[in-house]
Structure formats: structure tokens, C-alpha cells
Design an enzyme around this catalytic site. Structure first.
Site, PDB file in Angstrom:
ATOM      1  CE  LYS A   1      -3.784   4.795   0.947  1.00 16.29           C
ATOM      2  NZ  LYS A   1      -2.349   4.482   0.899  1.00 16.29           N
TER       3      LYS A   1
ATOM      4  CG  HIS B   1      -4.513   9.904   0.519  1.00 14.89           C
ATOM      5  ND1 HIS B   1      -3.164   9.814   0.260  1.00 14.89           N
ATOM      6  CD2 HIS B   1      -4.642   9.516   1.809  1.00 14.89           C
ATOM      7  CE1 HIS B   1      -2.523   9.410   1.339  1.00 14.89           C
ATOM      8  NE2 HIS B   1      -3.407   9.219   2.301  1.00 14.89           N
TER       9      HIS B   1
ATOM     10  CG  ASP C   1      -1.797   1.220   1.310  1.00 20.14           C
ATOM     11  OD1 ASP C   1      -2.956   1.124   0.907  1.00 20.14           O
ATOM     12  OD2 ASP C   1      -1.334   2.284   1.784  1.00 20.14           O
TER      13      ASP C   1
ATOM     14  CE1 TYR D   1       0.636   7.876   2.551  1.00 20.28           C
ATOM     15  CE2 TYR D   1       1.121   5.613   1.929  1.00 20.28           C
ATOM     16  CZ  TYR D   1       0.316   6.526   2.555  1.00 20.28           C
ATOM     17  OH  TYR D   1      -0.821   6.091   3.211  1.00 20.28           O
TER      18      TYR D   1
END
Length: 280
Positions: A73, A106, A43, A48
Site C-alpha cells: 500500500k 492506504h 499483505d 509497516y
């Protein structure tokens, strides 16, 4: 490994590896370690900053792509049909794969309806296998479910023993949306790893507090994505399929639920200002 079947028939591992707050420099090694341990679900997210590292690991791991389940996401700054569509292609390129197994919105901010239309289109074109959302509270989830063509397959929300999301879980079940946990260890808050209830139950099964917490969520039908940068901890987190919690132990953990976030509330204007001000 155990699996859940999403509302479109796709199978998803109940236990995956999350790379939130894992640096791009360290992430490739961590994902390779996780795959070596046995994880097949990874994931990540645009926000990120480590999709490229995940892609490198996918390319180098030696595991057939069809055995992996990759999630990413779409971040708020890419909200809206046009931006989302462009960002999805960019994520596909960074992940170095021909398709993405699951894409989530997200956060429930910005033009997330436009974002979802872009995701529906990619799903219909076949290069995204399932679409869903993250951080959607029950009111936002119900609203979305009633006005889109493709019901979200997954809703990833803060879920751990102190915030078990029982009401949210009921609505996800009602609309056929798979409940997925982020932060299954509450990021160690409230002395999570030394909690007396979890550690006492752990003695009975010869398991750690973390393993008891993961097993509790899995038995409640929740998909989990614990994170660690240490291979031995990754292996510990993966070792939760050789026991089943008795009902009295489930009840004891259920009693830990405080029904409040340990992180933030989307109903707090300051939180919304903070989240919508972040750029990927």
C-alpha cells in the site's frame, strides 16, 4: 484455498496473511512460517516498515512467484503522482520481485487522485497486476470510481463481526470492488476471542471463535488477512475450509453487528490530523 475473481479477471485467495505491526526483524520468519502453513497471499504496506523482510521471505520460500499474491500500500506521505511513482518503484525493489499483485492507496488523504494515476500507469505497464484502495468509506469510494479510468479492484476496510460494513459492502458490490477485511479479529477488542455467540457456534463445528469469525466473513464474500506471529495460530486461522456455517449461525453472528468502528473515524478531524501527520 478458495479464490475470488477481481474485476480485471485476476484471482485472489480469500484468505491471506497480514503483517501489520510485525517488526522487520521478525517479519521474515513469520512470512516463511505462513507460507509453510499454506498461505499464498501476503499483505504488507510501505507504512509497516517490513516490505524488505517480506521480500526476503519471497526470495527464500521456494514457492514459485506465480503462486504467491503480494499486496502493498502507498502511504499518505507518498501521495501525489511523482512521489507515488517513486515509492512504487522503491516498494518493488524492497519486495525483490518483478511485479506486485495488488497495490492499494492506504488512506483517502493527500493527493490520492495523483497517487491513483501513478498506479494506473504502473498497471498499464504490467508490473502491477491490480490496483485498489484501503480505508475508503462509501462516499470516497463512489467519488473515485466515477472519475478514474480503472475501477479499483479492492477496498480494504475495517471489517469484523462487530463492524460488518454492510452498507459499504453494498456499494462495493454495486461498483464491482472486492471487499477485503483488515482487523478481522478486531485486534481482540470487546473480548472477541471469548465472545459467547462465537464460542457457542464454535462448539457445534469444533472450531474456535476466531475460526467462526473468519468463516463468517468468507461466506459473506469478504477477503480476510488475519495476523499472528505464532505458527500454530497461523495454522488454526488457515483451517476454515472444511466446514460451512448454517444460515441460523450466520444470522446469529450477523446480529453482533454494532455498525461502528472500534478504532477510528475518518470523519473525526483529530483522526485525520493524526493519520496525515504520520511519516513512513
Amino acid at each position: 484455498m478458495e479464490f475470488v475473481t477481481l474485476n480485471n479477471g485476476i484471482k485472489m485467495p480469500v484468505l491471506g496473511y497480514g503483517v501489520y505491526q510485525v517488526s522487520n526483524e521478525e517479519c521474515e520468519r513469520c512470512v516463511l512460517d505462513a507460507i509453510c502453513v499454506g498461505y499464498r497471499s501476503i499483505d504488507t504496506a510501505q507504512a509497516y516498515g517490513n516490505e524488505e523482510a517480506v521480500g526476503n521471505a519471497i526470495r527464500k520460500c521456494g514457492v514459485p512467484r506465480e503462486e504467491l499474491f503480494i499486496t502493498t500500500k502507498v502511504w499518505v506521505s507518498n501521495a501525489g503522482y511523482k512521489k507515488a511513482k517513486e515509492s512504487l518503484r522503491e516498494s518493488l525493489q524492497k519486495l525483490q520481485t518483478k511485479y506486485i499483485d495488488l497495490v492499494l492507496i492506504h488512506q483517502p488523504f493527500g493527493d490520492y487522485y495523483g497517487t491513483y494515476r501513478a498506479m494506473e500507469e504502473a498497471y498499464q505497464e504490467g508490473w502491477i497486476r491490480a490496483i485498489g484502495v484501503s480505508n475508503f468509506y462509501p462516499d470516497r469510494l463512489v467519488d473515485l470510481c466515477r472519475f478514474v479510468d480503472i475501477t479499483p479492484a479492492v477496498n480494504q476496510v475495517e471489517t469484523h463481526v462487530f463492524q460488518q460494513q454492510q452498507k459499504a459492502h453494498e456499494y462495493m458490490e454495486k461498483y464491482g470492488v472486492q471487499h477485503e477485511s483488515w482487523g478481522p479479529f478486531a485486534e481482540g477488542r470487546k473480548d472477541f476471542f471469548t465472545n459467547s455467540v462465537l464460542t457457542e457456534i464454535g462448539k457445534k463445528y469444533r472450531k474456535t471463535a476466531a475460526q467462526i469469525a473468519l468463516r463468517f466473513l468468507i461466506q459473506n464474500g469478504v477477503v480476510v488477512i488475519p495476523k499472528s506471529t505464532h505458527k500454530d495460530r497461523m495454522a488454526q486461522n488457515f483451517d476454515v475450509f472444511d466446514f460451512v456455517l448454517a444460515e441460523e449461525d450466520m444470522a446469529a453472528v450477523r446480529a453482533l453487528d454494532e455498525k461502528e468502528s472500534l478504532f477510528f473515524s475518518h470523519y473525526d478531524p483529530a483522526t485525520v490530523e493524526m493519520i496525515t501527520g504520520l511519516r513512513r
